[in-house]
Design a protein around this motif. Structure first.
Motif, mmCIF file in Angstrom:
data_model
loop_
_atom_site.group_PDB
_atom_site.id
_atom_site.type_symbol
_atom_site.label_atom_id
_atom_site.label_comp_id
_atom_site.label_asym_id
_atom_site.label_seq_id
_atom_site.Cartn_x
_atom_site.Cartn_y
_atom_site.Cartn_z
ATOM 1 N N ARG A 87 30.354 -2.946 -19.120
ATOM 2 C CA ARG A 87 29.456 -3.664 -18.208
ATOM 3 C C ARG A 87 28.158 -2.902 -17.952
ATOM 4 N N ARG A 88 27.906 -1.849 -18.717
ATOM 5 C CA ARG A 88 26.719 -1.025 -18.486
ATOM 6 C C ARG A 88 25.976 -0.831 -19.798
ATOM 7 N N ARG A 89 24.688 -0.551 -19.694
ATOM 8 C CA ARG A 89 23.844 -0.320 -20.865
ATOM 9 C C ARG A 89 23.014 0.937 -20.641
ATOM 10 N N PRO A 90 22.761 1.701 -21.711
ATOM 11 C CA PRO A 90 21.864 2.848 -21.535
ATOM 12 C C PRO A 90 20.441 2.351 -21.282
ATOM 13 N N HIS A 91 19.795 2.935 -20.305
ATOM 14 C CA HIS A 91 18.418 2.563 -19.976
ATOM 15 C C HIS A 91 17.704 3.807 -19.455
ATOM 16 N N ILE A 92 16.578 4.127 -20.042
ATOM 17 C CA ILE A 92 15.807 5.287 -19.603
ATOM 18 C C ILE A 92 14.609 4.772 -18.820
ATOM 19 N N PRO A 93 14.598 4.962 -17.478
ATOM 20 C CA PRO A 93 13.486 4.451 -16.677
ATOM 21 C C PRO A 93 12.196 5.221 -16.959
ATOM 22 N N LYS A 94 11.071 4.563 -16.699
ATOM 23 C CA LYS A 94 9.769 5.173 -16.970
ATOM 24 C C LYS A 94 9.546 6.448 -16.165
ATOM 25 N N THR A 95 10.231 6.585 -15.036
ATOM 26 C CA THR A 95 10.038 7.778 -14.211
ATOM 27 C C THR A 95 10.547 9.049 -14.889
ATOM 28 N N THR A 96 11.322 8.927 -15.977
ATOM 29 C CA THR A 96 11.795 10.119 -16.676
ATOM 30 C C THR A 96 10.761 10.635 -17.673
ATOM 31 N N ASN A 97 9.723 9.841 -17.965
ATOM 32 C CA ASN A 97 8.691 10.252 -18.916
ATOM 33 C C ASN A 97 7.779 11.312 -18.299
ATOM 34 N N LEU A 98 7.238 12.170 -19.151
ATOM 35 C CA LEU A 98 6.215 13.105 -18.687
ATOM 36 C C LEU A 98 4.948 12.330 -18.370
ATOM 37 N N ILE A 99 4.282 12.706 -17.302
ATOM 38 C CA ILE A 99 3.038 12.057 -16.906
ATOM 39 C C ILE A 99 1.891 12.974 -17.320
ATOM 40 N N THR A 100 0.926 12.431 -18.047
ATOM 41 C CA THR A 100 -0.236 13.207 -18.466
ATOM 42 C C THR A 100 -1.385 12.897 -17.517
ATOM 43 N N PHE A 101 -2.084 13.945 -17.094
ATOM 44 C CA PHE A 101 -3.215 13.751 -16.196
ATOM 45 C C PHE A 101 -4.330 14.724 -16.570
ATOM 46 N N ARG A 102 -5.540 14.436 -16.110
ATOM 47 C CA ARG A 102 -6.689 15.310 -16.369
ATOM 48 C C ARG A 102 -6.954 16.135 -15.107
ATOM 49 N N ARG A 103 -6.951 17.453 -15.274
ATOM 50 C CA ARG A 103 -7.199 18.347 -14.147
ATOM 51 C C ARG A 103 -8.679 18.367 -13.807
ATOM 52 N N GLN A 104 -9.021 19.006 -12.687
ATOM 53 C CA GLN A 104 -10.423 19.064 -12.254
ATOM 54 C C GLN A 104 -11.305 19.809 -13.244
ATOM 55 N N ASP A 105 -10.726 20.772 -13.987
ATOM 56 C CA ASP A 105 -11.513 21.516 -14.971
ATOM 57 C C ASP A 105 -11.626 20.786 -16.307
ATOM 58 N N GLY A 106 -11.088 19.557 -16.385
ATOM 59 C CA GLY A 106 -11.201 18.748 -17.595
ATOM 60 C C GLY A 106 -10.042 18.900 -18.556
ATOM 61 N N GLN A 107 -9.190 19.882 -18.356
ATOM 62 C CA GLN A 107 -8.038 20.086 -19.230
ATOM 63 C C GLN A 107 -6.950 19.059 -18.912
ATOM 64 N N LEU A 108 -6.130 18.761 -19.914
ATOM 65 C CA LEU A 108 -5.010 17.856 -19.707
ATOM 66 C C LEU A 108 -3.814 18.634 -19.174
ATOM 67 N N GLY A 109 -3.068 18.025 -18.288
ATOM 68 C CA GLY A 109 -1.851 18.617 -17.753
ATOM 69 C C GLY A 109 -0.731 17.618 -17.847
ATOM 70 N N THR A 110 0.492 18.101 -17.726
ATOM 71 C CA THR A 110 1.652 17.207 -17.723
ATOM 72 C C THR A 110 2.463 17.454 -16.460
ATOM 73 N N LEU A 111 3.109 16.418 -16.018
ATOM 74 C CA LEU A 111 3.890 16.467 -14.793
ATOM 75 C C LEU A 111 5.223 15.790 -15.066
ATOM 76 N N LYS A 112 6.307 16.442 -14.641
ATOM 77 C CA LYS A 112 7.641 15.850 -14.774
ATOM 78 C C LYS A 112 8.187 15.660 -13.375
ATOM 79 N N LEU A 113 8.675 14.461 -13.093
ATOM 80 C CA LEU A 113 9.237 14.150 -11.790
ATOM 81 C C LEU A 113 10.728 14.493 -11.787
ATOM 82 N N THR A 114 11.171 15.244 -10.790
ATOM 83 C CA THR A 114 12.581 15.562 -10.648
ATOM 84 C C THR A 114 12.984 15.364 -9.200
ATOM 85 N N GLY A 115 14.246 15.166 -8.971
ATOM 86 C CA GLY A 115 14.724 15.011 -7.610
ATOM 87 C C GLY A 115 16.006 14.217 -7.557
ATOM 88 N N GLU A 116 16.636 14.230 -6.409
ATOM 89 C CA GLU A 116 17.892 13.523 -6.206
ATOM 90 C C GLU A 116 17.652 12.012 -6.208
#
Length: 149
Positions: free
Chosen positions: A55-84
């Motif tokens: 009765r269940r299916r594997p599903h990877i929610p978008k919140t598990t993806n790395l988030i890419t963002f541009r820092r103030q100095d113009g460089q790219l950074g990545t962010l991973k969300l973790t938590g309970e």
């Protein structure tokens, strides 16, 4: 110590890695891996697990993806969300069929492509799965376990 999943038969293998003087003269330290045994799923739990997984299916929610963002100095950074329970479903990647994102499409006269919309299943306790809850919440909570099952 660490545990490795065999990948096909619900068997877990336990190992330990030690660092100690090498058995090769003059080689310094060596890493030694020791097999500590295997863990097998109880046949009664295996039957319940099979019913629950149907009765269940594997599903990877978008919140598990790395988030890419541009820092103030113009460089790219990545962010991973973790938590309970950040990703929903108690961070379990097997979701009840009723919770998966659904799409519906319907024809509109005069349009070449059908229109698509998101479908949400709602209702009291529609996503509840008592067998899964019973499996997830069993056992001594002071013992460290791998995953939910």
């Amino acid at each position: 110590e660490f545990v490795v999943y065999g990948g096909c038969d619900e068997t877990l293998f336990k190992f330990r890695i030690d660092v100690r003087p090498s058995t090769i003269p003059g080689a310094g330290l060596g890493a030694f891996m020791t097999y500590l045994g295997s863990l097998h799923l109880d046949p009664k739990l295996r039957a319940i697990n099979s019913r629950v997984i149907q009765r269940r299916r594997p599903h990877i929610p978008k919140t598990t993806n790395l988030i890419t963002f541009r820092r103030q100095d113009g460089q790219l950074g990545t962010l991973k969300l973790t938590g309970e329970d950040l990703h929903g479903n108690d961070n379990n990647l097997y979701w009840p069929d009723t919770m998966l994102p659904l799409k519906a499409s319907f024809e509109i006269p005069g349009r070449k492509r059908p229109a698509e919309c998101d479908v949400h299943i709602v209702g009291d306790h529609i996503h509840d799965d008592p067998e899964f809850s019973a499996m997830k919440n069993r056992g001594d909570t002071s013992v460290k376990r791998v995953g939910h099952l």
